[in-house]
Design an enzyme around this catalytic site. Structure first.
Site, PDB file in Angstrom:
ATOM      1  N   ASP A   1       0.741  -1.124   0.079  1.00  0.00           N
ATOM      2  CA  ASP A   1      -0.011  -0.133  -0.108  1.00  0.00           C
ATOM      3  C   ASP A   1       0.893   1.175   0.085  1.00  0.00           C
ATOM      4  O   ASP A   1       1.911   1.290   0.346  1.00  0.00           O
ATOM      5  CB  ASP A   1      -1.082   0.069   1.171  1.00  0.00           C
ATOM      6  CG  ASP A   1      -0.207  -0.224   2.720  1.00  0.00           C
ATOM      7  OD1 ASP A   1       0.745  -1.019   2.424  1.00  0.00           O
ATOM      8  OD2 ASP A   1      -0.497   0.463   3.415  1.00  0.00           O
TER       9      ASP A   1
ATOM     10  N   GLU B   1      -0.568  -2.021   5.075  1.00  0.00           N
ATOM     11  CA  GLU B   1       0.254  -1.926   6.295  1.00  0.00           C
ATOM     12  C   GLU B   1       0.385  -0.387   7.126  1.00  0.00           C
ATOM     13  O   GLU B   1       0.420  -0.485   8.170  1.00  0.00           O
ATOM     14  CB  GLU B   1       1.831  -2.078   5.820  1.00  0.00           C
ATOM     15  CG  GLU B   1       2.870  -2.404   6.962  1.00  0.00           C
ATOM     16  CD  GLU B   1       3.294  -1.153   7.509  1.00  0.00           C
ATOM     17  OE1 GLU B   1       3.255  -0.967   9.104  1.00  0.00           O
ATOM     18  OE2 GLU B   1       3.250   0.085   6.900  1.00  0.00           O
ATOM     19  N   GLU B   2       0.150   0.490   6.213  1.00  0.00           N
ATOM     20  CA  GLU B   2      -0.080   1.924   6.742  1.00  0.00           C
ATOM     21  C   GLU B   2      -1.253   2.001   7.545  1.00  0.00           C
ATOM     22  O   GLU B   2      -1.547   3.161   7.835  1.00  0.00           O
ATOM     23  CB  GLU B   2       0.119   2.815   5.574  1.00  0.00           C
ATOM     24  CG  GLU B   2       1.617   2.853   4.928  1.00  0.00           C
ATOM     25  CD  GLU B   2       2.780   3.132   5.585  1.00  0.00           C
ATOM     26  OE1 GLU B   2       2.586   3.517   6.598  1.00  0.00           O
ATOM     27  OE2 GLU B   2       3.928   3.176   5.170  1.00  0.00           O
TER      28      GLU B   2
ATOM     29  N   HIS C   1       8.181   8.468   4.091  1.00  0.00           N
ATOM     30  CA  HIS C   1       7.025   9.296   4.500  1.00  0.00           C
ATOM     31  C   HIS C   1       7.413  10.793   4.211  1.00  0.00           C
ATOM     32  O   HIS C   1       6.345  11.444   4.488  1.00  0.00           O
ATOM     33  CB  HIS C   1       6.426   8.901   5.797  1.00  0.00           C
ATOM     34  CG  HIS C   1       5.777   7.813   6.001  1.00  0.00           C
ATOM     35  ND1 HIS C   1       4.960   7.462   7.178  1.00  0.00           N
ATOM     36  CD2 HIS C   1       6.135   6.426   5.663  1.00  0.00           C
ATOM     37  CE1 HIS C   1       4.621   6.157   7.193  1.00  0.00           C
ATOM     38  NE2 HIS C   1       5.408   5.608   6.490  1.00  0.00           N
TER      39      HIS C   1
HETATM   40 ZN   LIG Z   1       5.294   3.529   6.105  1.00  0.00          ZN
HETATM   41 ZN   LIG Z   2       6.765   0.864   5.312  1.00  0.00          ZN
END
Ligand SMILES: [Zn+2]
Ligand SMILES: [Zn+2]
Length: 390
Positions: free
Chosen positions: A76, A134-135, A361
């Site tokens: 993701d 995952e996020e 990020h």
């Molecule tokens: Zn991340």
């Molecule tokens: Zn990651």
């Protein structure tokens, strides 16, 4: 059939990575990503199954007996507008693969293609796990609940995450805690509105909240063992109507990161004591919501040392380093590593050239694609050797 060598696979990995990078998808909406994974697995003769919505799993049975190893990649992207300046930057406004999950997916696909072509060298079974979300809100737990670790029974699980702080192609490893537990809280500080000229007839939520922001820092600095790693961060603070009105409510949102289970378990009650005490001192009240997030990622020492030994022998890996400290970011690979011995490795992807390195990020995040070949080589070496060593 054309020969499947590491060089040709690495070229395909970069092409897949760019395609995924241009079309980032958020958690549980990885439809095009999952379709690319399924099509590629099918084209090399692997049968895949869908789990947890957009998750994809395929099992490769080796030519000889051995243990079962799960290889995990997350798929993701993030709701971050890209400013990398790369020619293959995101074509979806507001979304970006800023955590390198595009590279994770592409590298594991490359490894699946190479390993399937070299199945005669594979012992035991390999479970390729392409994980959604995952996020957030988290795809690992739904995959485990769907039986990914039980059919076939998995003996160990490995993940590899890019890290722009390491030189390209270098693998970083560490035993024990490597990623923190991450819990979220929301505190509403409730006062009573009124005219700014008559503060004595109101209860101002702004100064109460301001004091609370300072007081909450003691969760890390005074209420935790100084040798423990703790982060208490307040990310948002909103409230009030206009400059000449007393705010009747302020909302704080924050995160607590730590490793120790007892420290983590005591945090909600400590936060509540401080919040209620500070609010009472100002004549205000509060409402608190505390949500447990991902647990810490604990790398199994035996498996991690074995993995480090294997990648050290891999000629296509640029180097192997023991990482000095865990990171306070969270990762839901933690759930795999809670259920079976697990190990999360880091792959160095530092970009070429001078200047500050944009971290994961960040809208400016870039990764060095030359490192992806090393990642695929590491995956293949781990997949060939660990099922014989465990
Ligand atoms: Zn991340
Ligand atoms: Zn990651």
């Amino acid at each position: 059939m054309t020969a499947v060598d590491l060089t040709s696979v690495a070229e395909r990995v970069i092409a897949w990575r760019r395609r995924l990078h241009q079309h980032p998808e958020l958690g549980f909406a990885e439809h095009e990503t999952a379709a690319l994974v399924e099509d590629t697995l099918r084209s090399c003769g692997l049968v895949s199954r869908r789990v947890a919505g957009t998750g994809v799993v395929a099992v490769l049975s080796g030519a000889s007996s051995g243990k079962t190893l799960l290889l995990r990649a997350d798929m993701d992207a993030l709701p971050i507008p890209e400013r990398s300046g790369e020619p293959w930057a995101s074509q979806i406004p507001g979304l970006m693969h800023a955590c390198g999950h595009d590279a994770h997916t592409a590298m594991l696909l490359g490894a699946a293609v190479w390993l399937t072509a070299h199945r005669n060298r594979v012992a035991g079974s390999l479970v390729f796990a392409f994980q959604p979300a995952e996020e957030g809100p988290g795809g690992a737990l739904p995959m485990i609940e769907a039986g990914v670790l039980s059919s076939p029974p998995v003996d160990a699980a490995i993940a590899m995450h890019v890290l722009p702080l390491l030189p390209p192609g270098v693998i970083g490893w560490k035993t024990g805690p490597v990623q923190a537990a991450a819990d979220d809280f929301t505190i509403e500080v409730i006062g009573r509105g009124g005219h700014a000229a008559s503060p004595h007839l109101a209860v101002d939520a702004i100064p109460a909240a301001a004091h609370l922001v300072g007081a909450l820092q003691s969760l890390g600095s005074r209420e935790s063992d100084p040798l423990e790693r703790v982060v208490v961060g307040i990310g948002t603070m909103t409230g009030g109507f206009r400059r000449n009105a007393v705010a009747d409510k302020v909302t704080l949102e924050g995160t607590v990161r730590c490793f120790d289970a007892a420290l983590r378990a005591g945090m909600p009650q400590r936060l509540q004591r401080i919040a209620e005490g500070v609010c009472r001192a100002h004549g205000a009240t509060c409402r608190i919501r505390y949500d447990a997030g991902y647990p810490p990622v604990i790398n199994d020492p035996h498996l991690t040392r074995l993995a480090a030994t294997v990648v050290e022998r891999c000629p296509d890996v640029a180097g192997v380093v023991e990482l000095p400290a865990p990171r306070m970011g969270a990762e839901d690979f933690a759930y795999f590593a809670q259920a079976v011995p697990g190990c999360m490795l880091r792959l160095g992807v530092a970009p070429e050239g001078p200047g500050p390195v944009a971290m994961l990020h960040a809208p400016e995040f870039r990764l060095n694609e030359a490192a992806l070949r090393a990642g695929v080589a590491a995956w293949c070496a781990l997949a060939l050797e660990l099922p014989r060593m465990l």
